[in-house]
Design a protein around this motif. Sequence first.
Motif, PDB file in Angstrom:
ATOM      1  N   LYS A 152       0.764  -1.052   0.084  1.00 31.05           N
ATOM      2  CA  LYS A 152       0.160   0.091   0.025  1.00 31.05           C
ATOM      3  C   LYS A 152       0.845   1.468  -0.004  1.00 31.05           C
ATOM      4  O   LYS A 152       0.470   2.105  -0.706  1.00 31.05           O
ATOM      5  CB  LYS A 152      -0.877   0.104   1.137  1.00 31.05           C
ATOM      6  CG  LYS A 152      -1.424   1.385   1.266  1.00 31.05           C
ATOM      7  CD  LYS A 152      -2.726   1.333   2.640  1.00 31.05           C
ATOM      8  CE  LYS A 152      -3.440   2.699   2.732  1.00 31.05           C
ATOM      9  NZ  LYS A 152      -2.423   3.685   3.175  1.00 31.05           N
ATOM     10  N   SER A 153       1.752   1.295   0.799  1.00 29.91           N
ATOM     11  CA  SER A 153       2.878   2.490   0.794  1.00 29.91           C
ATOM     12  C   SER A 153       3.551   2.758  -0.363  1.00 29.91           C
ATOM     13  O   SER A 153       3.707   3.884  -0.740  1.00 29.91           O
ATOM     14  CB  SER A 153       3.466   2.210   2.226  1.00 29.91           C
ATOM     15  OG  SER A 153       3.207   2.185   3.214  1.00 29.91           O
TER      16      SER A 153
ATOM     17  N   SER B 121     -12.091   8.744  -4.797  1.00 27.53           N
ATOM     18  CA  SER B 121     -11.099   7.974  -4.100  1.00 27.53           C
ATOM     19  C   SER B 121     -11.980   7.113  -3.142  1.00 27.53           C
ATOM     20  O   SER B 121     -11.558   6.134  -2.568  1.00 27.53           O
ATOM     21  CB  SER B 121     -10.212   9.093  -3.449  1.00 27.53           C
ATOM     22  OG  SER B 121      -9.364   9.922  -4.154  1.00 27.53           O
TER      23      SER B 121
ATOM     24  N   ASN C  36       0.870  10.051  -4.607  1.00 28.22           N
ATOM     25  CA  ASN C  36       0.709  11.293  -3.687  1.00 28.22           C
ATOM     26  C   ASN C  36       0.967  12.386  -4.584  1.00 28.22           C
ATOM     27  O   ASN C  36       0.355  13.337  -4.343  1.00 28.22           O
ATOM     28  CB  ASN C  36       1.272  11.188  -2.445  1.00 28.22           C
ATOM     29  CG  ASN C  36       0.601  10.787  -1.286  1.00 28.22           C
ATOM     30  OD1 ASN C  36      -0.640  10.559  -1.189  1.00 28.22           O
ATOM     31  ND2 ASN C  36       1.240   9.847  -0.491  1.00 28.22           N
TER      32      ASN C  36
ATOM     33  N   GLY D 243      -3.736   1.811  -1.609  1.00 28.60           N
ATOM     34  CA  GLY D 243      -3.016   2.894  -1.677  1.00 28.60           C
ATOM     35  C   GLY D 243      -3.317   4.139  -2.688  1.00 28.60           C
ATOM     36  O   GLY D 243      -3.259   5.316  -2.154  1.00 28.60           O
TER      37      GLY D 243
ATOM     38  N   GLN E 250       1.196   4.311  -2.679  1.00 25.50           N
ATOM     39  CA  GLN E 250       0.697   5.797  -2.321  1.00 25.50           C
ATOM     40  C   GLN E 250       1.896   6.520  -2.416  1.00 25.50           C
ATOM     41  O   GLN E 250       1.569   8.196  -2.658  1.00 25.50           O
ATOM     42  CB  GLN E 250       0.250   5.448  -0.706  1.00 25.50           C
ATOM     43  CG  GLN E 250      -0.710   6.621  -0.268  1.00 25.50           C
ATOM     44  CD  GLN E 250      -1.271   6.593   0.873  1.00 25.50           C
ATOM     45  OE1 GLN E 250      -1.411   5.152   1.175  1.00 25.50           O
ATOM     46  NE2 GLN E 250      -1.922   7.426   1.649  1.00 25.50           N
TER      47      GLN E 250
ATOM     48  N   ASN F  83       3.944   7.570   4.414  1.00 24.06           N
ATOM     49  CA  ASN F  83       4.086   6.058   3.847  1.00 24.06           C
ATOM     50  C   ASN F  83       5.608   5.613   3.365  1.00 24.06           C
ATOM     51  O   ASN F  83       5.739   4.636   3.177  1.00 24.06           O
ATOM     52  CB  ASN F  83       3.163   6.169   2.489  1.00 24.06           C
ATOM     53  CG  ASN F  83       1.690   6.212   2.611  1.00 24.06           C
ATOM     54  OD1 ASN F  83       1.158   5.056   2.917  1.00 24.06           O
ATOM     55  ND2 ASN F  83       1.098   7.533   2.820  1.00 24.06           N
TER      56      ASN F  83
ATOM     57  N   SER G   2      -6.387   6.189  -0.897  1.00 23.15           N
ATOM     58  CA  SER G   2      -5.886   6.622   0.409  1.00 23.15           C
ATOM     59  C   SER G   2      -5.206   8.132  -0.014  1.00 23.15           C
ATOM     60  O   SER G   2      -5.116   9.065   0.620  1.00 23.15           O
ATOM     61  CB  SER G   2      -4.865   5.869   1.196  1.00 23.15           C
ATOM     62  OG  SER G   2      -5.452   4.645   1.739  1.00 23.15           O
ATOM     63  N   ALA G   3      -4.403   7.963  -1.197  1.00 23.93           N
ATOM     64  CA  ALA G   3      -3.405   9.213  -1.473  1.00 23.93           C
ATOM     65  C   ALA G   3      -4.752  10.211  -1.928  1.00 23.93           C
ATOM     66  O   ALA G   3      -4.599  11.534  -1.552  1.00 23.93           O
ATOM     67  CB  ALA G   3      -2.926   8.931  -2.796  1.00 23.93           C
TER      68      ALA G   3
END
Length: 471
Positions: free
Chosen positions: A74-75, A101, A82, A141, A78, A397, A144-145
Motif C-alpha cells: 500500500k505504501s 477516491s 501522492n 494505496g 501511495q 508512507n 488513500s492518496a
Amino acid sequence: MLDGELDKKLLDEERKSKDGEGFSDGEVAGWPIIVFTGLALFADYCCLTAIIPIVPLVFTEIDSTYIFILFASKSMVQIVANPIAGLVVDKGNPPLIFGCSLALLVLATLAFAWGVEIDSKGVGDEWKQFHILIAARSTQGLASAGIMTSGMSTISLATSEDKRGGALGAAMMGVAGGVLMGPPVAGLCAERLGESSVFYGIAGVGCVTLICSLFFYVICPESFEGDGGGEGGGGGGEGEEEEGGGRNSYIDKDVSLWRNGPVVILAFTVATCNMCVAVTEPLIPLFLEGEPFNFNNESIGLTFGVQALCYLLFTPVFGVLSDKQMKTPLMAVGVVCVAGGMGVMFVFKELWSVALGLGMVGMGIAAADTPSMPLLTVLVPPERFGSAMALQDTSVNLGFLIGPLLAIFVGDDVDSFKWLAVATSAFCLFALGVLKKLYISELEITRGAGGRKGGEEEDWRGEERLLNVTA
C-alpha cells in the motif's frame, strides 16, 4: 453619534470574523468536510490495520518475506500516487477527487473480503489469496492518496491559520479511530463471524460516508469550498503560473518542495517516526504468538489497541496545542516518545513493556504527525496546500514502506527483534538534531507573521522566498 458607534461595532464584528477570533462563515461551512474526511480516514485505516490479526489465520505456509511485502505494498503505491494527487487537487476539483477516491476505497475493501473468503470456503490456495490481497492493498494505496490529499487540503483552506491545527487534528481522529478499532474488531470478527466479515462492515461505513458526502455536496456545495486559507489568501496561484510560464513551471515549483530545507527536515522526521511504527506491525504478532505469551488473534488485536488508544487520545490534544504554541517542539516530543517506546518494547520482552512501549509509540506518532500538517501550511502558500499535504502523506508512507522491508532482515528470528528495535530507536533520535534548523525557520516565520497580519506584505514575500530556496 449613535450611527458612528453602530458602524464601529459592525466593523469590529467583521474584523473579528475575518481574523478567526470567532466562528467565521468559512469555518462553520467547512465542518462537513472535516466530518466526512474523518469518516473516510476511519474506514481507510480500519481496513489497513484489520489485516494484522487476520494474516496468521490466512497464511500458514507462505514465507514471512511475502507477508512483509504485503504490508508494504500500500505504501509503495501511495508514495507514487501522492505527488500526482497533490497536483490534481491543486489544479482540479477536490470534492470530486475525494468522492472518486472514497468509491475506490470501497471497491478495494470488498476485494479484501473476497480474498480472505477463499480460505473460509475451503479452497486452500494461499497464493491465490496473496495475489488478491496484494492487489486490493495496492488499490487502497491509490484511494488513500486521494482521500488524504483532497480532504486535508480542503480543511486547511476552509479554516483560519489559528484554528487549523485543531481542525486537522479533529479529522486525524479518524485515522486514530481506524487504527484503534481495526485490529481488535478484526480479531473478534475473525474468531466468531469469519475473516471476511470485518471488511464488509468497513465497506458499509465507506458507502454511507460516500452517499452522505455526495448528498451534502449537492444541497450545500459551499460547505466544501475554502476561504483562501485564512490570512494568506489563495488568489496568487494564477498570477504566479502566468508569470512563471504555465503548467511546466508549476510542476517545477512542486518539485522544489523537496529542495526546501525546512520542508525536507519535516518530511524526514515524519518518515522516521512512522518507520518505527511500521516495523512493529509485522513483528509484534509473531512476537506475541510465541513463548512466553502464546496469544491468539483476539489477544494480539487487543494489545495493538493500546497503541491506537493513545494515538486517538493525544491526536486532538496535539492538534489544539499546535494552534497555541510552536509546532517543532511538539514534534521533538514525538520523536523522543517513539524512540523510547521502541526501546522499552523489545529490550525487556515482557507484557508490561510491550503495552508501555506501544502506548509511548502511539503518543509519539500523534505528537509528530499532527503538528506537521499545520506547520506545512505555514511553510507553503495556500495555492500549494494540496502538494504540501501530499508530501506529508508521502513521508508517512515512506516510513510504512521502509519499516516492513527492514523487518525482512529479521524474518522469523524473534531474538533479533531486540536489535532491530534498538537500531530504529537510535536512528529516530537522530531526527532531534536536524529539528533545530526547522525550529529556527518556524521561529523566523512566526515573527514575520505578526507583521503580515498587521498589513506588512514584505513578510509574506519573505515567506515565499523561504519556500523557493533550492539546493
